[in-house]
Design an enzyme around this catalytic site. Structure first.
Site, PDB file in Angstrom:
ATOM      1  N   SER A 196      -1.502  19.334  -0.135  1.00 59.07           N
ATOM      2  CA  SER A 196      -2.711  18.917  -0.842  1.00 59.07           C
ATOM      3  C   SER A 196      -3.429  20.147  -1.417  1.00 59.07           C
ATOM      4  CB  SER A 196      -3.646  18.157   0.098  1.00 59.07           C
ATOM      5  OG  SER A 196      -3.032  16.976   0.554  1.00 59.07           O
TER       6      SER A 196
ATOM      7  N   LYS B 119     -11.533  20.852   7.768  1.00 58.44           N
ATOM      8  CA  LYS B 119     -11.313  21.250   6.379  1.00 58.44           C
ATOM      9  C   LYS B 119     -12.419  20.593   5.544  1.00 58.44           C
ATOM     10  CE  LYS B 119      -6.327  20.529   7.090  1.00 58.44           C
ATOM     11  NZ  LYS B 119      -5.172  19.712   6.701  1.00 58.44           N
TER      12      LYS B 119
ATOM     13  N   HIS C 206       3.474  12.998   1.082  1.00 55.63           N
ATOM     14  CA  HIS C 206       2.943  11.947   1.970  1.00 55.63           C
ATOM     15  C   HIS C 206       3.638  10.611   1.669  1.00 55.63           C
ATOM     16  CE1 HIS C 206      -0.960  14.467   1.869  1.00 55.63           C
ATOM     17  NE2 HIS C 206      -0.574  14.491   3.144  1.00 55.63           N
TER      18      HIS C 206
ATOM     19  N   ARG D 283       7.031  19.941   7.533  1.00 56.82           N
ATOM     20  CA  ARG D 283       7.597  20.723   6.430  1.00 56.82           C
ATOM     21  C   ARG D 283       8.130  22.054   6.898  1.00 56.82           C
ATOM     22  NH1 ARG D 283       2.014  20.194   3.355  1.00 56.82           N
ATOM     23  NH2 ARG D 283       1.520  20.325   5.557  1.00 56.82           N
TER      24      ARG D 283
HETATM   25  P1  ADP Z   1      -3.930  16.731   8.263  1.00 54.94           P
HETATM   26  O1  ADP Z   1      -5.197  17.348   7.776  1.00 54.94           O
HETATM   27  O2  ADP Z   1      -4.111  15.778   9.399  1.00 54.94           O
HETATM   28  O3  ADP Z   1      -2.819  17.709   8.499  1.00 54.94           O
HETATM   29  P2  ADP Z   1      -2.620  16.024   5.795  1.00 54.94           P
HETATM   30  O4  ADP Z   1      -3.078  15.036   4.794  1.00 54.94           O
HETATM   31  O5  ADP Z   1      -2.616  17.450   5.386  1.00 54.94           O
HETATM   32  O6  ADP Z   1      -3.503  15.763   7.068  1.00 54.94           O
HETATM   33  O7  ADP Z   1      -1.170  15.623   6.292  1.00 54.94           O
HETATM   34  C1  ADP Z   1      -0.903  14.405   6.899  1.00 54.94           C
HETATM   35  C2  ADP Z   1       0.555  14.385   7.338  1.00 54.94           C
HETATM   36  O8  ADP Z   1       1.411  14.440   6.206  1.00 54.94           O
HETATM   37  C3  ADP Z   1       0.966  15.571   8.204  1.00 54.94           C
HETATM   38  O9  ADP Z   1       1.880  15.133   9.174  1.00 54.94           O
HETATM   39  C4  ADP Z   1       1.643  16.500   7.245  1.00 54.94           C
HETATM   40  O10 ADP Z   1       2.587  17.341   7.910  1.00 54.94           O
HETATM   41  C5  ADP Z   1       2.332  15.487   6.352  1.00 54.94           C
HETATM   42  N1  ADP Z   1       2.632  16.058   5.041  1.00 54.94           N
HETATM   43  C6  ADP Z   1       1.792  16.645   4.173  1.00 54.94           C
HETATM   44  N2  ADP Z   1       2.452  17.054   3.064  1.00 54.94           N
HETATM   45  C7  ADP Z   1       3.751  16.727   3.261  1.00 54.94           C
HETATM   46  C8  ADP Z   1       4.948  16.916   2.519  1.00 54.94           C
HETATM   47  N3  ADP Z   1       4.939  17.556   1.335  1.00 54.94           N
HETATM   48  N4  ADP Z   1       6.108  16.451   3.043  1.00 54.94           N
HETATM   49  C9  ADP Z   1       6.098  15.848   4.243  1.00 54.94           C
HETATM   50  N5  ADP Z   1       5.027  15.650   4.991  1.00 54.94           N
HETATM   51  C10 ADP Z   1       3.862  16.088   4.524  1.00 54.94           C
END
Ligand code: ADP
Length: 161
Positions: free
Chosen positions: A130, A43, A19, A92
Site C-alpha cells: 500500500s 500507521k 490483497h 511477501r
Molecule cells: P496491516 O497493516 O495489518 O499489515 P495491510 O493492509 O498492510 O495490513 O496488509 C494486510 C495483509 O495483506 C497482510 O497479511 C499483508 O502481508 C498482506 N499483503 C499486503 N500486500 C500484499 C501483497 N502484495 N501480496 C500478498 N499479501 C499482501
C-alpha cells in the site's frame, strides 16, 4: 454443512492487487472471507475506514463469498464477536514473516482458539505494498497491474488534487 469462514484483517490503505489476489485464492479453501478493515492503526492512514471499506466493496461487488466490514480495537475481540477464529494473512518477504510470527503468537496468547493461516504472495505481487503504490500515484505513475481501477481513481483524487 458447517461453513469454513476466515477473517482477513488489515489496514487496506488502500487495497492493492496483492490483497485481492490473496483473498481470491483463499476462496478455493474457504467458503467465505470476511475482509475486516482496521480502524485504529499506529500507521497514519490516508483513507478513512469507510473509504477503504467502500473500495473493497466495489472491488468484490457481486461476490457473495466476500463480506467487507470495519472493526475497531483488538482483532481478537472482533473474532469473538463474529464467532470466527481463523485468520488469513499474506506473506511477501522475510520482513512480513517476522512481523506475522509476532502477531500470530500475540493473538494466540490472547485467544488460544485463534489460528492464523498464511498464503504466500504470487511473484508479481511480492514487492507491492500500500505504501509503494501511494508513492507511485503521488509522483505521477500509473497503477496498472497493481491496483483496481476503483482504487486508482480514489488515490488520484486524494493525492493529486
Ligand atoms: P496491516 O497493516 O495489518 O499489515 P495491510 O493492509 O498492510 O495490513 O496488509 C494486510 C495483509 O495483506 C497482510 O497479511 C499483508 O502481508 C498482506 N499483503 C499486503 N500486500 C500484499 C501483497 N502484495 N501480496 C500478498 N499479501 C499482501
Amino acid at each position: 454443512m458447517m461453513k469454513r469462514i476466515a477473517i482477513c484483517a488489515g489496514s487496506f490503505d488502500p487495497p492493492t492487487d496483492g490483497h485481492i489476489n490473496i483473498i481470491q485464492r483463499s476462496l478455493g479453501i474457504f467458503d467465505k472471507v470476511i475482509v475486516a478493515v482496521a480502524v485504529n492503526m499506529s500507521k497514519q492512514p490516508i483513507f478513512s475506514p469507510e473509504d477503504r471499506a467502500a473500495m473493497l466493496k466495489g472491488i468484490f461487488q457481486g461476490n457473495e463469498h466476500v463480506e467487507v466490514d470495519v472493526f475497531e480495537g483488538l482483532l481478537m475481540d472482533y473474532a469473538r464477536k463474529r464467532g470466527v477464529f481463523t485468520l488469513l494473512r499474506g506473506i511477501r518477504t522475510m520482513g512480513d514473516y517476522e512481523y506475522e510470527s509476532q502477531m500470530a503468537l500475540a493473538n494466540k496468547t490472547l485467544e488460544p482458539k485463534l489460528e492464523t493461516i498464511y498464503m504466500f504472495t504470487e511473484g508479481k505481487y511480492a514487492h507491492l505494498s500500500s505504501s509503494i503504490i501511494k508513492e507511485i500515484i503521488a509522483f505521477g505513475g500509473e497503477g496498472k497491474g497493481m491496483i483496481h481501477p476503483i482504487v486508482e481513481r480514489k488515490l488520484k483524487e486524494k493525492l493529486r488534487t
